[in-house]
Design a protein around this motif. Sequence first.
Motif, short mmCIF file in Angstrom:
data_model
loop_
_atom_site.label_atom_id
_atom_site.label_comp_id
_atom_site.label_asym_id
_atom_site.label_seq_id
_atom_site.Cartn_x
_atom_site.Cartn_y
_atom_site.Cartn_z
N GLN A 178 -36.65 4.17 9.10
CA GLN A 178 -35.84 4.09 10.30
C GLN A 178 -34.52 3.35 10.05
O GLN A 178 -33.54 3.56 10.77
CB GLN A 178 -36.61 3.38 11.41
N ALA A 179 -34.49 2.50 9.03
CA ALA A 179 -33.30 1.68 8.78
C ALA A 179 -32.29 2.35 7.87
O ALA A 179 -31.10 2.02 7.92
CB ALA A 179 -33.73 0.34 8.16
N ILE A 180 -32.74 3.30 7.05
CA ILE A 180 -31.87 3.90 6.04
C ILE A 180 -31.85 5.41 6.23
O ILE A 180 -32.88 6.03 6.49
CB ILE A 180 -32.35 3.53 4.62
N ALA A 181 -30.68 6.00 6.10
CA ALA A 181 -30.50 7.44 6.30
C ALA A 181 -31.35 8.22 5.30
O ALA A 181 -31.51 7.81 4.14
CB ALA A 181 -29.04 7.81 6.16
N PRO A 182 -31.90 9.39 5.70
CA PRO A 182 -32.79 10.17 4.83
C PRO A 182 -32.15 10.54 3.49
O PRO A 182 -32.80 10.46 2.45
CB PRO A 182 -33.10 11.42 5.66
N GLU A 183 -30.88 10.96 3.51
CA GLU A 183 -30.25 11.37 2.25
C GLU A 183 -30.06 10.19 1.30
O GLU A 183 -30.05 10.36 0.08
CB GLU A 183 -28.91 12.08 2.51
N VAL A 184 -29.90 9.00 1.86
CA VAL A 184 -29.80 7.80 1.03
C VAL A 184 -31.15 7.49 0.40
O VAL A 184 -31.25 7.12 -0.77
CB VAL A 184 -29.28 6.60 1.85
N LEU A 185 -32.21 7.65 1.19
CA LEU A 185 -33.56 7.41 0.66
C LEU A 185 -33.88 8.34 -0.49
O LEU A 185 -34.51 7.94 -1.48
CB LEU A 185 -34.60 7.59 1.77
N GLN A 186 -33.47 9.60 -0.38
CA GLN A 186 -33.77 10.57 -1.43
C GLN A 186 -33.14 10.19 -2.76
O GLN A 186 -33.67 10.52 -3.83
CB GLN A 186 -33.29 11.96 -1.00
N GLU A 187 -32.01 9.50 -2.70
CA GLU A 187 -31.31 9.10 -3.93
C GLU A 187 -31.67 7.68 -4.37
O GLU A 187 -31.13 7.18 -5.35
CB GLU A 187 -29.80 9.18 -3.70
N ASN A 188 -32.61 7.06 -3.67
CA ASN A 188 -32.88 5.65 -3.89
C ASN A 188 -34.00 5.47 -4.92
O ASN A 188 -35.17 5.65 -4.62
CB ASN A 188 -33.29 4.99 -2.56
N ASN A 189 -33.62 5.15 -6.15
CA ASN A 189 -34.60 4.91 -7.21
C ASN A 189 -34.63 3.45 -7.63
O ASN A 189 -35.13 3.11 -8.70
CB ASN A 189 -34.26 5.79 -8.43
N ARG A 190 -34.12 2.58 -6.78
CA ARG A 190 -34.04 1.17 -7.13
C ARG A 190 -35.38 0.49 -6.99
O ARG A 190 -36.25 0.93 -6.21
CB ARG A 190 -33.00 0.47 -6.24
N PRO A 191 -35.59 -0.63 -7.68
CA PRO A 191 -36.82 -1.41 -7.50
C PRO A 191 -36.95 -1.87 -6.06
O PRO A 191 -35.96 -2.02 -5.34
CB PRO A 191 -36.62 -2.60 -8.45
N ILE A 192 -38.19 -2.12 -5.65
CA ILE A 192 -38.46 -2.51 -4.27
C ILE A 192 -37.73 -3.79 -3.90
O ILE A 192 -37.28 -3.95 -2.76
CB ILE A 192 -39.98 -2.67 -4.05
#
Length: 396
Positions: A178-192
């Motif tokens: 809910q906090a981060i846009a879907p397309e940003v999540l798809q590109e998000n490979n960073r550590p937790i």
Amino acid sequence: MLTEQQLLALMSDLESFRVERTTSTTDSDKFRDAICAFANDMPASKQPGYILVGVHDKTGRANKLKVTDNLLQQLTAYGSDGMILPAPALVVYKHTLASGDGDVAVVEVQPSHQPPVRYRGRICIRNGPRKGVANETEERLLIERRTAAVKPFDTQPCIGSTLNDLALDLFLNTYRVQAIAPEVLQENNRPIEQQLASLRLFDLARNCPTYAAILLFAKDPLRWLSHAFIQFLRFPSTTMDGDPEAKRFTGDLLTLLRELDTFVRTLPTARPVAVSALREENIYDYPPIAIRELLMNAVAHRSYEAASPIRFYQFADRIEIINPGPLYGDATPANFPRQTSYRNPVVAEALAILGFVNQYGRGVLRAQEALKKNGSSDARFEFGDTFFGVTIPIHP
């Protein structure tokens, strides 16, 4: 406020990254994008950015706009409707040009002390001529800039806690989406850890969650913040005499607030009142919306450092809500509730993201509106040195 000379200079400076000119009065996406970018202040100018409504972008000339109160209210709402988080500091006003070329609506946006600022989960920036979404390097720079600033309590590291103390599935599957846009999540490979830090929920320097993360996602928040709960007592009379019915609301804020929301809906009693020969309306002892809004206000603004819970008491003739911590920041008894300052900016942001509040700074006003509609007396407020209290009288 800008002088006419300053305004004309901004209108004519077509290369400035600090100015957005537009003749549109309805492009809400463009307005919010610009507000978010100015709040992030990627170039670190430490100067406000300006949206000039009623000015041609290509020429810098005014287009004889007539600025109405409705337009000013609409522009102001872009900073408080919960779509830009954390809430930006902005001022909106009308400037009537001496040349007779009409009005300009000016939106002045201050750089945020708590970047990165997001609009619909995206970190909008302006860096020189470039407009767009921050990449990972730019996002990290904004995080580092925030870390160097003075931190509110909920952004401070909870020393001794680790990722193992958090219910990470709650963050990953509920909050993050809910906090981060879907397309940003798809590109998000960073550590937790970096994902949490981007939302001010993890301190990378101390390698531990922040207090906001503890409040929102901890398996046992009371281990770290022993008074982060709500104590409900129902007394049989108008005093504290007699044995009260008691209930305690605890747990991570998502669980706590869901349980509290359900409980509040069952609390008031209603009775039908005829408003015409064919229609009745329910009148409540206490309108549920008013109780809910004032409790959400307490959760957002209380001092979590204080050794006291939120006290939620029901008497035979009133409800009292008392939260630890006085008015905060620029808020004073004289300007309350028009002025809002956030003691817990990440918690306040989370309440908006999770849908528990609809608009920043509107909770008290919504409560008063609900009481008026119900035919009840206004809520009364008490501004103590160590607490903030509100009393909701029962409907007569």
